[in-house]
Design an enzyme around this catalytic site. Structure first.
Site, mmCIF file in Angstrom:
data_model
loop_
_atom_site.group_PDB
_atom_site.id
_atom_site.type_symbol
_atom_site.label_atom_id
_atom_site.label_comp_id
_atom_site.label_asym_id
_atom_site.label_seq_id
_atom_site.Cartn_x
_atom_site.Cartn_y
_atom_site.Cartn_z
ATOM 1 N N ARG A 79 -8.551 -0.810 4.365
ATOM 2 C CA ARG A 79 -7.727 0.264 3.774
ATOM 3 C C ARG A 79 -6.366 -0.276 3.336
ATOM 4 O O ARG A 79 -5.764 0.208 2.393
ATOM 5 C CB ARG A 79 -7.501 1.386 4.785
ATOM 6 N N CYS A 88 -5.840 12.024 11.639
ATOM 7 C CA CYS A 88 -6.430 10.693 11.535
ATOM 8 C C CYS A 88 -6.430 10.073 12.925
ATOM 9 O O CYS A 88 -6.102 10.714 13.925
ATOM 10 C CB CYS A 88 -5.635 9.845 10.555
ATOM 11 N N ARG A 134 -1.656 14.988 11.812
ATOM 12 C CA ARG A 134 -0.752 14.559 10.730
ATOM 13 C C ARG A 134 -0.308 15.811 9.971
ATOM 14 O O ARG A 134 -0.777 16.097 8.895
ATOM 15 C CB ARG A 134 -1.450 13.553 9.819
ATOM 16 N N LYS A 193 0.844 -1.208 0.000
ATOM 17 C CA LYS A 193 0.000 0.000 0.000
ATOM 18 C C LYS A 193 0.877 1.255 0.000
ATOM 19 O O LYS A 193 0.653 2.176 -0.797
ATOM 20 C CB LYS A 193 -0.884 0.015 1.237
ATOM 21 N N ASN A 194 1.890 1.280 0.880
ATOM 22 C CA ASN A 194 2.660 2.515 1.065
ATOM 23 C C ASN A 194 3.670 2.765 -0.040
ATOM 24 O O ASN A 194 4.355 3.788 -0.025
ATOM 25 C CB ASN A 194 3.325 2.520 2.436
ATOM 26 N N ASP A 225 4.357 0.906 12.098
ATOM 27 C CA ASP A 225 3.184 0.204 11.580
ATOM 28 C C ASP A 225 3.094 -1.228 12.093
ATOM 29 O O ASP A 225 2.040 -1.853 12.000
ATOM 30 C CB ASP A 225 3.192 0.188 10.052
HETATM 31 C C1 EPZ Z 1 3.849 7.095 6.159
HETATM 32 O O1 EPZ Z 1 3.004 8.078 6.717
HETATM 33 C C2 EPZ Z 1 3.000 5.835 6.070
HETATM 34 N N1 EPZ Z 1 1.853 6.079 5.198
HETATM 35 C C3 EPZ Z 1 2.513 5.433 7.457
HETATM 36 O O2 EPZ Z 1 1.788 4.203 7.329
HETATM 37 C C4 EPZ Z 1 3.726 5.203 8.356
HETATM 38 O O3 EPZ Z 1 3.290 4.900 9.659
HETATM 39 C C5 EPZ Z 1 4.603 6.458 8.374
HETATM 40 O O4 EPZ Z 1 4.971 6.823 7.025
HETATM 41 C C6 EPZ Z 1 5.869 6.265 9.181
HETATM 42 O O5 EPZ Z 1 6.592 5.192 8.650
HETATM 43 C C7 EPZ Z 1 2.033 6.009 3.853
HETATM 44 O O6 EPZ Z 1 3.132 5.797 3.369
HETATM 45 C C8 EPZ Z 1 0.817 6.225 3.006
HETATM 46 P P1 EPZ Z 1 5.724 10.610 8.193
HETATM 47 P P2 EPZ Z 1 3.485 9.637 6.701
HETATM 48 O O7 EPZ Z 1 5.576 11.824 7.357
HETATM 49 O O8 EPZ Z 1 4.203 9.930 5.452
HETATM 50 C C9 EPZ Z 1 5.521 13.928 11.570
HETATM 51 C C10 EPZ Z 1 0.020 2.711 7.662
HETATM 52 O O9 EPZ Z 1 -0.425 2.165 8.683
HETATM 53 N N2 EPZ Z 1 5.470 14.897 10.458
HETATM 54 O O10 EPZ Z 1 6.989 9.836 8.120
HETATM 55 O O11 EPZ Z 1 2.333 10.490 7.073
HETATM 56 C C11 EPZ Z 1 4.250 13.130 11.668
HETATM 57 O O12 EPZ Z 1 3.283 13.827 12.429
HETATM 58 C C12 EPZ Z 1 0.398 4.172 7.691
HETATM 59 O O13 EPZ Z 1 0.208 2.130 6.566
HETATM 60 C C13 EPZ Z 1 5.543 16.260 10.736
HETATM 61 O O14 EPZ Z 1 5.636 16.671 11.891
HETATM 62 O O15 EPZ Z 1 4.519 9.603 7.922
HETATM 63 C C14 EPZ Z 1 4.689 11.856 12.350
HETATM 64 O O16 EPZ Z 1 4.709 12.084 13.750
HETATM 65 C C15 EPZ Z 1 0.120 4.814 9.037
HETATM 66 N N3 EPZ Z 1 5.489 17.138 9.704
HETATM 67 C C16 EPZ Z 1 6.122 11.679 11.846
HETATM 68 O O17 EPZ Z 1 6.515 12.945 11.317
HETATM 69 C C17 EPZ Z 1 5.374 16.720 8.399
HETATM 70 O O18 EPZ Z 1 5.347 17.578 7.486
HETATM 71 C C18 EPZ Z 1 6.275 10.639 10.744
HETATM 72 O O19 EPZ Z 1 5.415 11.015 9.701
HETATM 73 C C19 EPZ Z 1 5.306 15.341 8.145
HETATM 74 C C20 EPZ Z 1 5.360 14.450 9.187
#
Ligand code: EPZ
Length: 429
Positions: free
Chosen positions: A397, A116, A121, A22-23, A305
């Site tokens: 999902r 979410c 997020r 998915k990711n 995850d």
């Molecule tokens: C991706 O989410 C994945 N989703 C998530 O999988 C996964 O848990 C996550 O990466 C971490 O590995 C997809 O790829 C579609 P991040 P993403 O940006 O990109 C903070 C699942 O279950 N942050 O690495 O949203 C954020 O709040 C899902 O398949 C900021 O502060 O994750 C979080 O605490 C859930 N500012 C941390 O960074 C930003 O601009 C990691 O977020 C962006 C992120």
């Protein structure tokens, strides 16, 4: 409403082919906006989040058609550069379209993706990186108006290795002049897959998997045929299911190098895990042992995850395991549901302590989020009696058909339409 009915207590035996990731597919679908010509995605999983991305592509004027497990996308007829609020709210990761639309159109208008179940997020890193590339972005009443007559490549330093921000900036950088270097980039395997897809379309991207990714701008991208990588978290789910229920399973296509932190912990807990280029074999013949503290971290650390899923697998282990969730603020929502099944879990802030119990018992539980829902399936397989799992739309999902996959591994699990239909002789097989 659909539910999953799980009759726990039996071992797992069997094999299954692991679905596409998915990711990886979600950013690749956004990346199709950069390719002039048909993109053929082989092994694309049928997921609710993929359906949401297809709705966005079609809203933008693009074509997307299924042919079995192959998704064919052609974005030539794109006619919009904005995404409706309704579509943005359907899927948190719809923000991934921003960089690609900006690179394709020079402008993009979309509402802030909502938070979410896992907590806020934010996308501040996405936006600051796009501004570094020359985009002008204003927020008017929750709608982002982005303009970029020209995106110019440069070095971008991320304050944290955000997966989504890394992907968004890779896509925007493909539409920039000159070269972009993304430093402190996320290193997840899905980002390497995105790089491989972009290069298959004629881009010049390198360094994915390391913390410095280089994108040469000015390349015109064409269509391609691309095979999706296997989903490492789905693989981790089934490994944890076998670890806690006991038995022996084989996951065809799973790549252990993508989930090494998970297999390391399962080996520490007492599983036998062997892998080669064809997949991963996991055997578990006795009660699991508790393991050292599990701290979630950006790749190559332990994946957030898989936190709920591993927690579910250790509920009946000998001893206590400490979990530390360092990525998301609110990723213990599954705990209350596991406690209803007899688990002993204490949560304090980012820390959760799981004390193994002798037995779990089936109970009516509900999914709180995608991976929390998968964790309920793992726990139910190791519980005595029946477990009814509701609100399984969360699971859909990210899992193409978790019931069918677990049935292939020998689990007594069925998708039933409502409680009154869960009579065993009327269960769907
Ligand atoms: C991706 O989410 C994945 N989703 C998530 O999988 C996964 O848990 C996550 O990466 C971490 O590995 C997809 O790829 C579609 P991040 P993403 O940006 O990109 C903070 C699942 O279950 N942050 O690495 O949203 C954020 O709040 C899902 O398949 C900021 O502060 O994750 C979080 O605490 C859930 N500012 C941390 O960074 C930003 O601009 C990691 O977020 C962006 C992120």
């Amino acid at each position: 409403m659909s539910q999953l009915l799980v009759r726990g207590g039996g071992c797992l035996r069997g094999s299954v082919t692991v679905q596409g990731a998915k990711n990886s597919v979600l950013p690749i679908l956004a990346a199709t906006l950069l390719a002039r010509g048909q993109v053929v995605l082989e092994g694309c999983p049928h997921l609710r989040d993929v359906d949401a991305s297809i709705r966005i592509l079609r809203y933008l004027g693009c074509e997307a058609q299924w042919e079995g497990s192959t998704l064919i996308v052609d974005t030539a007829a794109l006619k919009r550069c904005e995404i409706s609020d309704i579509l943005m709210r359907e899927m948190r990761s719809s923000a991934i379209f921003l960089g690609a639309i900006l690179a394709r159109c020079g402008r993009a208008d979309l509402s802030y993706p909502g938070g979410c179940e896992l907590g806020p997020r934010p996308i501040d890193l996405h936006l600051s990186g796009l501004r570094d590339l020359g985009a002008e972005i204003t927020d008017e009443g929750g709608v982002l108006h982005c303009r970029a007559a020209e995106l110019r490549g440069r070095e971008i330093l991320l304050s944290l290795p955000s997966v989504g921000a890394t992907e968004n900036l890779m896509l925007a950088a493909c539409g920039a002049s000159e070269t972009t270097v993304i430093s402190n980039a996320a290193r997840e395997p899905e980002i390497v897959d995105l790089q491989n897809f972009l290069n298959a379309c004629g881009a010049k991207v390198s360094g994915a998997g390391s913390s410095a990714i280089t994108v040469e701008g000015g390349q015109s991208l064409h269509g391609c045929v691309y095979g999706c990588m296997p989903d490492r978290i789905v693989a981790a789910t089934y490994l944890c299911a076998a670890a806690s229920a006991g038995g022996e399973i084989f996951l065809r296509g799973a790549e252990e190098r993508h989930l090494a932190p998970v297999t390391a912990v399962l080996r520490e807990a007492g599983c036998t895990i062997v892998s080669d280029s064809s997949g991963i074999l996991c055997a578990s013949r006795k009660r699991l042992r508790a393991v050292r503290t599990v701290r979630t971290a950006p790749y190559p650390g332990f994946p957030t995850d898989a936190q709920a899923i591993l927690m579910a697998a250790l509920l009946r282990s000998r001893g206590a395991t400490v979990f530390e969730e360092n990525i998301f603020e609110n990723r213990y929502r599954h705990v209350d549901e596991l406690v209803r099944m007899g688990a002993e879990i204490q949560v304090s802030g980012r820390v959760a302590v799981v004390t193994g119990v002798e037995t779990l018992h089936g109970a009516p539980v509900r999914c709180t989020d995608l991976r929390g829902g998968a964790a309920l399936c793992v726990a139910a397989l190791a519980a005595e009696g029946d477990t009814h799992i509701s609100e399984i739309g969360h699971i859909d999902r990210g899992y193409q058909d978790i019931a069918r996959d677990l049935q292939a591994l020998g689990a007594d699990i069925a998708r039933v339409e409502s409680p009154e239909n869960s009579n065993p002789d009327r269960r769907q097989r």
